[in-house]
Design an enzyme around this catalytic site. Structure first.
Site, short mmCIF file in Angstrom:
data_model
loop_
_atom_site.label_atom_id
_atom_site.label_comp_id
_atom_site.label_asym_id
_atom_site.label_seq_id
_atom_site.Cartn_x
_atom_site.Cartn_y
_atom_site.Cartn_z
N CYS A 2 1.02 -1.55 0.14
CA CYS A 2 -0.10 0.46 -0.04
C CYS A 2 0.83 0.81 0.06
O CYS A 2 2.38 1.37 0.30
CB CYS A 2 -0.79 0.03 1.48
N ARG A 27 4.94 1.09 -6.49
CA ARG A 27 4.62 -0.42 -5.27
C ARG A 27 3.36 -1.05 -5.94
O ARG A 27 3.74 -1.88 -5.12
CB ARG A 27 3.83 0.82 -4.55
N TRP A 74 -2.91 -1.95 -1.66
CA TRP A 74 -2.65 -3.29 -2.13
C TRP A 74 -3.22 -4.31 -1.61
O TRP A 74 -3.18 -4.57 -0.40
CB TRP A 74 -1.42 -3.81 -2.64
N ASN A 98 -0.81 0.85 5.73
CA ASN A 98 0.07 0.19 5.29
C ASN A 98 0.44 -0.62 6.00
O ASN A 98 0.88 -0.42 6.67
CB ASN A 98 1.16 1.05 4.61
N GLY A 99 -0.10 -1.88 5.87
CA GLY A 99 0.73 -2.89 7.02
C GLY A 99 0.05 -4.41 7.48
O GLY A 99 -1.30 -4.57 6.58
N GLU A 483 16.89 -23.30 -9.75
CA GLU A 483 16.23 -21.65 -9.49
C GLU A 483 17.64 -20.69 -9.90
O GLU A 483 17.65 -19.64 -10.64
CB GLU A 483 16.01 -21.51 -8.02
N LYS A 487 17.80 -17.65 -12.76
CA LYS A 487 17.68 -16.46 -13.11
C LYS A 487 18.88 -16.50 -13.82
O LYS A 487 18.91 -15.54 -14.25
CB LYS A 487 18.63 -16.48 -11.74
N GLU A 490 17.74 -15.96 -17.61
CA GLU A 490 16.81 -15.05 -17.66
C GLU A 490 17.20 -13.86 -18.14
O GLU A 490 17.48 -12.75 -18.96
CB GLU A 490 15.98 -15.10 -16.82
N HIS A 506 26.16 -39.37 -14.82
CA HIS A 506 24.62 -39.12 -15.75
C HIS A 506 25.23 -38.79 -17.01
O HIS A 506 24.06 -38.87 -18.11
CB HIS A 506 23.66 -40.09 -15.62
N LYS A 605 6.33 -10.95 -17.39
CA LYS A 605 6.18 -11.26 -16.18
C LYS A 605 5.14 -11.84 -15.60
O LYS A 605 5.37 -13.00 -14.76
CB LYS A 605 6.01 -10.11 -14.84
C1 AGP Z 1 10.91 -15.83 -12.42
O1 AGP Z 1 11.66 -15.43 -12.69
C2 AGP Z 1 9.84 -16.19 -13.91
N1 AGP Z 1 10.25 -15.30 -14.50
C3 AGP Z 1 8.84 -16.78 -14.02
O2 AGP Z 1 9.78 -18.01 -14.84
C4 AGP Z 1 7.71 -17.59 -13.55
O3 AGP Z 1 8.22 -17.84 -12.31
C5 AGP Z 1 6.98 -18.13 -14.30
O4 AGP Z 1 6.88 -17.07 -15.39
C6 AGP Z 1 5.29 -18.33 -12.82
O5 AGP Z 1 5.06 -16.82 -12.68
P1 AGP Z 1 3.20 -17.06 -11.88
O6 AGP Z 1 3.89 -17.36 -10.24
O7 AGP Z 1 3.20 -15.91 -11.88
O8 AGP Z 1 2.55 -18.11 -12.09
#
Ligand code: AGP
Length: 610
Positions: A2, A27, A74, A98-99, A483, A487, A490, A506, A605
């Site tokens: 928020c 935000r 939010w 906010n909180g 992960e 990262k 990406e 393997h 996103k």
């Molecule tokens: C994460 O860094 C990515 N941008 C992507 O893998 C993301 O996690 C995936 O698209 C899932 O999104 P969501 O968590 O909003 O469902």
């Protein structure tokens, strides 16, 4: 998260408040509202959706007055709607907040018993009623706010108006940010610096427990007992773009460093440290359902999928329930065997990812119970699910997910502990141990970030030109290896592979030579010895080995080219700290390469299209 803005001075308040809210748009928010003192009382305007909806309302029904408060919401308690939007009113009192108020259930019960009619689902409305009750009992506005905050548990930044005192705003904070802006014959407050930059660069950052009374020509500060205090005045010379990112170069870096706070907010009100358990109320399931589950099926995509691998391991170990993890895109449409007795846990930051939504919908149609673990309140997956267990990481702006990943881990671990306890699989003693370790996480994550930042930046500078990077981990470190690789791919466009360390021989071991940096995750856990052998195998093939190990691990120091140390925690909690240097590594490589860190090429996103 928020956003709060407040203004007291000679100018019309509404345009300043709306402008301030616009500067806090980054935000994230789902509704907005203003309260302004007018001669006939405090007037409110609230609207769901973007600020332009609120502006439309203000065009039709302008607010005239020179003292007011504004808010972008939010949602945390209660879905986004006009009635849940702030400001909330009780008699002559208006409040923005906010909180998260942790003891909202008890306060709601108490206020209802006292005859208050509660209109919204929010915790904020309760704050308005508490202040109003104190005013009715004869307290002035400052006294009423002091009495009220003494009753609040949790995080808050509040700004309060009282019709009887149209010359002032009283604000208070604990764990949620609040800054006071000092003008000439006018004063301001806001959740964050950018809202105030066009008006003043002289600011006071309130600290936990601070209360302030803002009038046009003075600002007085008090502690929780009402004693006068002083805080330093700061001159802020950040540009507006820097201010949005709190001085960080990118949103991603800001979000990496926000993780201790995101975890604290996600754990808030869920850990019962008195009895060493997880509270029932927020999980979304009841005990009967917990006992009836025969299998847990996790569904997710991308980073959220990686969180579910840890979720699966925790479910098996701590709850004693068979569990599987499925990529939502592979699960949907193939007619998988799922149905009654299955708890399907759909995990998503956005709550809108099409594959996860469709897969969870298919499972629900076949009779499974769907529990959503999502960050965005009232998102599509939250709406279709039978129950929701929200992460409270706040809006995530960088396309590469960081703070939402660790918040998902926190929810999935809490879920496993809760299931294990309700089903009698987890002893009270072990449960208490896990709860205590969870409570220490924000501090340990903070230490990890501070302790590894510079080392990782130096390492990234040296290795940024590598063509391939390997990440290896076993057990709970396996999803962290995946992960770390995701990262890096990406945002820096470097080819990376995350592998279960035991799978090395393997196939992927053939990739290793002196040109390939290999991250090996070797925190102290049940897999330590075997993971360490993998580290030695990589070293023996001339790889540049970067060990992520528990602080004080002499063997790791001896055998690796670079060592990134993380604090000692329970073996079940290592993913929360081991992932942090990997996120930082991806960030710094991308930054050195000059890629678009927050909006990498070809990525969105939220993936809502097929
Ligand atoms: C994460 O860094 C990515 N941008 C992507 O893998 C993301 O996690 C995936 O698209 C899932 O999104 P969501 O968590 O909003 O469902």
């Amino acid at each position: 998260m928020c956003g709060i803005v407040g203004y007291v001075g000679p100018r019309p308040a509404a345009p300043i408040l709306v402008d301030g809210l616009r500067r806090l748009e980054y935000r994230g928010y789902d509704s907005a509202g203003l309260a302004v003192h007018s001669p006939s009382g405090i007037e409110i305007r609230r609207a769901v959706g973007k600020l332009r909806n609120l502006e439309g309302l203000l065009f039709e029904r302008p607010l005239e007055g020179t003292v007011g408060i504004g808010h972008t919401r939010w949602a945390t308690h209660g879905r986004p709607s006009e009635v849940n939007a702030h400001p909330h009113v009780s008699g002559d009192i208006a409040v923005v907040h906010n909180g998260i108020i942790e003891n909202h259930v008890a306060l709601r019960r108490e206020l209802k018993a006292d005859g208050f009619e509660i209109q919204s689902e929010t915790d904020t409305e309760l704050v308005a009623h508490l202040v109003q009750r104190e005013v009715r009992r004869g307290k002035d506005l400052l006294g009423a706010v002091l009495e009220t905050i003494a009753r609040l548990q949790g995080a808050y930044a509040i700004a309060v108006l009282d019709h009887a005192r149209p010359d002032r705003i009283v604000v208070a904070r604990a764990s949620s940010p609040l800054v006071v802006g000092l003008g000439e014959g006018e004063n301001f407050c806001a959740s964050d610096v950018p809202a105030l930059l066009p008006y003043t660069r002289e600011m006071i950052f309130l600290e936990d427990g601070d209360v302030a009374v803002l009038e046009a020509d003075r600002v007085q500060l008090f502690d929780v007992r009402g004693e006068t205090i002083e805080r330093p005045r700061r001159h802020i010379d950040w540009s507006p773009a820097m201010a949005e990112k709190a001085g960080y170069k990118h949103f991603m870096l800001k979000e990496i460093f926000e993780q201790p706070r995101a975890i604290e907010d996600t754990l808030r009100g869920r850990l019962d440290r008195t009895s060493g358990d997880i509270f029932d109320q927020e999980i979304g399931l009841d005990e009967e359902r917990a006992k009836a589950i025969r299998r847990v099926v996790f569904l997710a995509c991308g980073t959220s999928h990686h969180a579910t691998i840890a979720g699966r391991y925790w479910t098996e170990e701590l709850a004693g329930i068979p569990a599987v993890t499925e990529l939502a895109s592979e699960f949907r449409g193939r007619n998988p065997i799922v149905g009654e007795g299955d708890l399907v846990v759909a995990v998503s930051q956005s709550g809108e990812t099409i594959d996860t939504l469709v897969a969870a919908r298919e499972a629900k149609k076949k009779g499974a119970t769907v529990l959503a673990v999502v960050n965005v309140i009232d998102s599509a997956i939250a709406r279709m699910a039978d129950a929701v267990f929200y992460t409270h990481a706040g809006p995530e702006i960088g396309v590469a997910s960081t703070k939402c990943f660790t918040a998902q881990l926190a929810n999935l671990l809490m879920l496993s502990i809760w299931l294990g306890r309700r089903r009698g699989h987890l002893s009270a003693e072990r449960c208490r141990e896990l709860v205590e370790a969870l409570a220490s996480l924000p501090q340990q994550m903070q230490e990890t970030l501070q302790g590894t930042r510079q080392l990782v930046a130096n390492l990234a500078k040296r290795t940024k030109d590598a063509r391939d990077v390997l990440f290896l981990g076993r057990g709970l470190s396996f999803p962290i290896a995946l992960e770390g690789a995701l990262k890096l791919k990406e945002i820096s466009y470097v080819h990376a592979e995350g592998y279960a360390a035991g799978e090395m021989k393997h196939g992927p071991i053939a990739l290793i030579d002196e040109h390939v940096p290999v991250f090996v995750l070797v925190p102290e856990d049940d897999q330590y010895e075997r993971s360490f052998s993998n580290l030695q195998e990589a070293k023996a093939r001339d790889a540049r080995v970067i060990a992520v190990a528990t602080s004080g691990d002499e063997a790791a120091l001896d055998q690796s080219d670079d060592l990134l140390e993380v604090p000692r925690t329970l073996p079940q909690l290592t993913p929360f700290v081991t992932v942090l240097p990997l996120q930082l590594f991806a960030y710094y490589v991308a930054d050195f390469k000059g890629t678009d860190v927050d909006q990498p090429r070809n990525l969105a996103k939220t993936v809502t299209v097929e």
